[in-house]
Design a protein around this motif. Sequence first.
Motif, PDB file in Angstrom:
ATOM      1  N   ASP A  13      13.686  52.159 -25.807  1.00 41.71           N
ATOM      2  CA  ASP A  13      12.686  51.991 -24.746  1.00 41.71           C
ATOM      3  C   ASP A  13      12.446  53.280 -23.973  1.00 41.71           C
ATOM      4  O   ASP A  13      12.140  53.247 -22.780  1.00 41.71           O
ATOM      5  CB  ASP A  13      13.094  50.866 -23.773  1.00 41.71           C
ATOM      6  CG  ASP A  13      13.425  49.588 -24.506  1.00 41.71           C
ATOM      7  OD1 ASP A  13      12.611  49.186 -25.341  1.00 41.71           O
ATOM      8  OD2 ASP A  13      14.500  49.018 -24.262  1.00 41.71           O
ATOM      9  N   ASN A  38      12.642  43.894 -34.118  1.00 44.97           N
ATOM     10  CA  ASN A  38      13.408  43.977 -32.857  1.00 44.97           C
ATOM     11  C   ASN A  38      12.820  45.082 -31.976  1.00 44.97           C
ATOM     12  O   ASN A  38      13.013  45.087 -30.766  1.00 44.97           O
ATOM     13  CB  ASN A  38      14.902  44.230 -33.129  1.00 44.97           C
ATOM     14  CG  ASN A  38      15.175  45.376 -34.087  1.00 44.97           C
ATOM     15  OD1 ASN A  38      14.279  45.847 -34.765  1.00 44.97           O
ATOM     16  ND2 ASN A  38      16.423  45.796 -34.167  1.00 44.97           N
ATOM     17  N   GLY A 126      23.717  40.140 -27.137  1.00 45.83           N
ATOM     18  CA  GLY A 126      22.410  40.143 -26.468  1.00 45.83           C
ATOM     19  C   GLY A 126      21.347  40.644 -27.433  1.00 45.83           C
ATOM     20  O   GLY A 126      20.501  41.454 -27.081  1.00 45.83           O
ATOM     21  N   THR A 128      18.041  40.663 -30.045  1.00 42.63           N
ATOM     22  CA  THR A 128      16.670  40.218 -29.814  1.00 42.63           C
ATOM     23  C   THR A 128      16.414  38.880 -30.511  1.00 42.63           C
ATOM     24  O   THR A 128      15.329  38.320 -30.386  1.00 42.63           O
ATOM     25  CB  THR A 128      15.667  41.259 -30.350  1.00 42.63           C
ATOM     26  OG1 THR A 128      15.935  41.429 -31.744  1.00 42.63           O
ATOM     27  CG2 THR A 128      15.806  42.594 -29.636  1.00 42.63           C
ATOM     28  N   THR A 240      22.651  47.950 -32.615  1.00 39.58           N
ATOM     29  CA  THR A 240      21.838  47.271 -33.614  1.00 39.58           C
ATOM     30  C   THR A 240      22.481  47.549 -34.967  1.00 39.58           C
ATOM     31  O   THR A 240      23.536  48.206 -35.037  1.00 39.58           O
ATOM     32  CB  THR A 240      20.356  47.702 -33.509  1.00 39.58           C
ATOM     33  OG1 THR A 240      19.580  46.828 -34.327  1.00 39.58           O
ATOM     34  CG2 THR A 240      20.126  49.148 -33.940  1.00 39.58           C
ATOM     35  N   VAL A 274      18.834  47.282 -22.618  1.00 46.39           N
ATOM     36  CA  VAL A 274      18.602  45.822 -22.706  1.00 46.39           C
ATOM     37  C   VAL A 274      19.747  45.228 -23.504  1.00 46.39           C
ATOM     38  O   VAL A 274      20.181  45.826 -24.478  1.00 46.39           O
ATOM     39  CB  VAL A 274      17.312  45.459 -23.484  1.00 46.39           C
ATOM     40  CG1 VAL A 274      16.829  44.065 -23.123  1.00 46.39           C
ATOM     41  CG2 VAL A 274      16.225  46.454 -23.294  1.00 46.39           C
ATOM     42  N   ARG A 304      12.966  40.507 -21.503  1.00 47.94           N
ATOM     43  CA  ARG A 304      14.151  40.505 -20.618  1.00 47.94           C
ATOM     44  C   ARG A 304      14.097  41.701 -19.672  1.00 47.94           C
ATOM     45  O   ARG A 304      13.660  42.788 -20.066  1.00 47.94           O
ATOM     46  CB  ARG A 304      15.434  40.631 -21.451  1.00 47.94           C
ATOM     47  CG  ARG A 304      15.756  39.426 -22.280  1.00 47.94           C
ATOM     48  CD  ARG A 304      17.004  39.652 -23.110  1.00 47.94           C
ATOM     49  NE  ARG A 304      16.778  40.566 -24.218  1.00 47.94           N
ATOM     50  CZ  ARG A 304      17.721  40.952 -25.064  1.00 47.94           C
ATOM     51  NH1 ARG A 304      18.961  40.532 -24.922  1.00 47.94           N
ATOM     52  NH2 ARG A 304      17.448  41.766 -26.062  1.00 47.94           N
TER      53      ARG A 304
END
Length: 430
Positions: A13, A38, A126, A128, A240, A274, A304
């Motif tokens: 992000d 994702n 957490g 996606t 990830t 996130v 989120r």
Amino acid sequence: MACVIIVGTQWGDEGKGKIVDLLTERADAVVRYQGGNNAGHTVMFGQDTFVLHLLPSGILRKTISILGNGVVVDLAELIKEINELEQMDIAVANYLHISDRAQLVMPWHKTFDRLREEQKGRNKIGTTGRGIGPAYEDKVGRSGIRVGDLLETEQFKNRLAEIVAEKNKLLASYFKADEPPFSAADIFSEFEAYLNILRPYIRDTPLLVNQLIEDDKNILFEGAQGTFLDVDHGTYPFVTSSNTLAGGACAGAGIGPTRITCVLGIVKAYTTRVGSGPFPTELLDNDGELLQSEGHEFGATTGRPRRCGWFDALLVRQAVRLNGITSISLMKLDVLDKFKTLKIAVAYRLSNGEVTEDLPRSLENVTPIYEEMSGWNCKTAGTTSYKQLPTKMLAYLERITELVGAPVAIISTGPKREETIVLNPDQFWF
Ligand code: IMP
């Protein structure tokens, strides 16, 4: 010819979508090489905002857009995204190429992603919830299905039957889930329908990319997520499931490292994350709330709220090393406009009292040591001239450059294409 890799230097992000879109103006092709839907790459031009999850951001500039072999593809979501763009007069069919070796995200991957998170309870990653982790597990476990496998109808049908039988056993005996079993026949029909739509896009993309290189074209490799979500180098296990680093572009697109000409690191002027996992500079106070509201820090994929914190120089310096970053693009500086004082983490105190400037293996239980700088405390959003940037902002920028060990090539002062200062436009493309 130039092969430019764009990577996130934090936890994703950072604003990669905007910079990919910007550099695509002079690129002949844009390639995604890892991750799946994702990702959420937000691109804004004119009055329109686009959030792309799977398609390379270059598609908005009507450029050759390639989903490389390292990507995991959810065909239903891909078709949805193609349809949305076609409704906006972007004829995706003219530009899109999907690797025949890319792995498919299958229905059980999404189910198992959700069930596993539920099982983990408060230790959840957490995720996606898009099935990304389970899809990569099956790839490495050699029980995945590739896009090209759909072209061999009988083989696909037989393999699907075998895999579905195994997944149903997992569902019933391991997850003990109160859910209907997967039906091989239904999934076969569903994927036959997807293939009918997508068949023209499927091809040998490593061959295509290498041919473009041989033809002296400019190619942009669009990383997804960020350095510290990398499965090897991130904050494991809160990561990830792919190699998000620049090195991932070689395996994930099918090119050799000798072809890469530069790596541009995308750096947010503060830090966000996130999902779960350690975040040493996280702010749980008014400053954190101000970063979140000024920066509109809400996930582009899941909506989120993003966790927010001060700039962490240890992270980005490590990202410069791990990715071989040649220059950085500094994003969202304008979000700091309202702050009187800014802090930068320049070292960590470990739980044994030791102080380190290098990123330790675990970021749990470290205390950041901050350097304070005075904020510029005036409006810079939308500034397009370097000369108009306040002296205090330039001092912040210079300090970051010094700490992370890479020069600034681009400064972003807002979400729109034009809200950007490119210091040396010729350095990327030759
Ligand atoms: P997964 O990739 O869905 O398995 O999620 C693993 C972790 O990566 C979670 O913390 C997600 O929030 C995070 N993540 C995945 N994709 C992105 C992204 O594009 N931006 C930021 N975080 C992401």
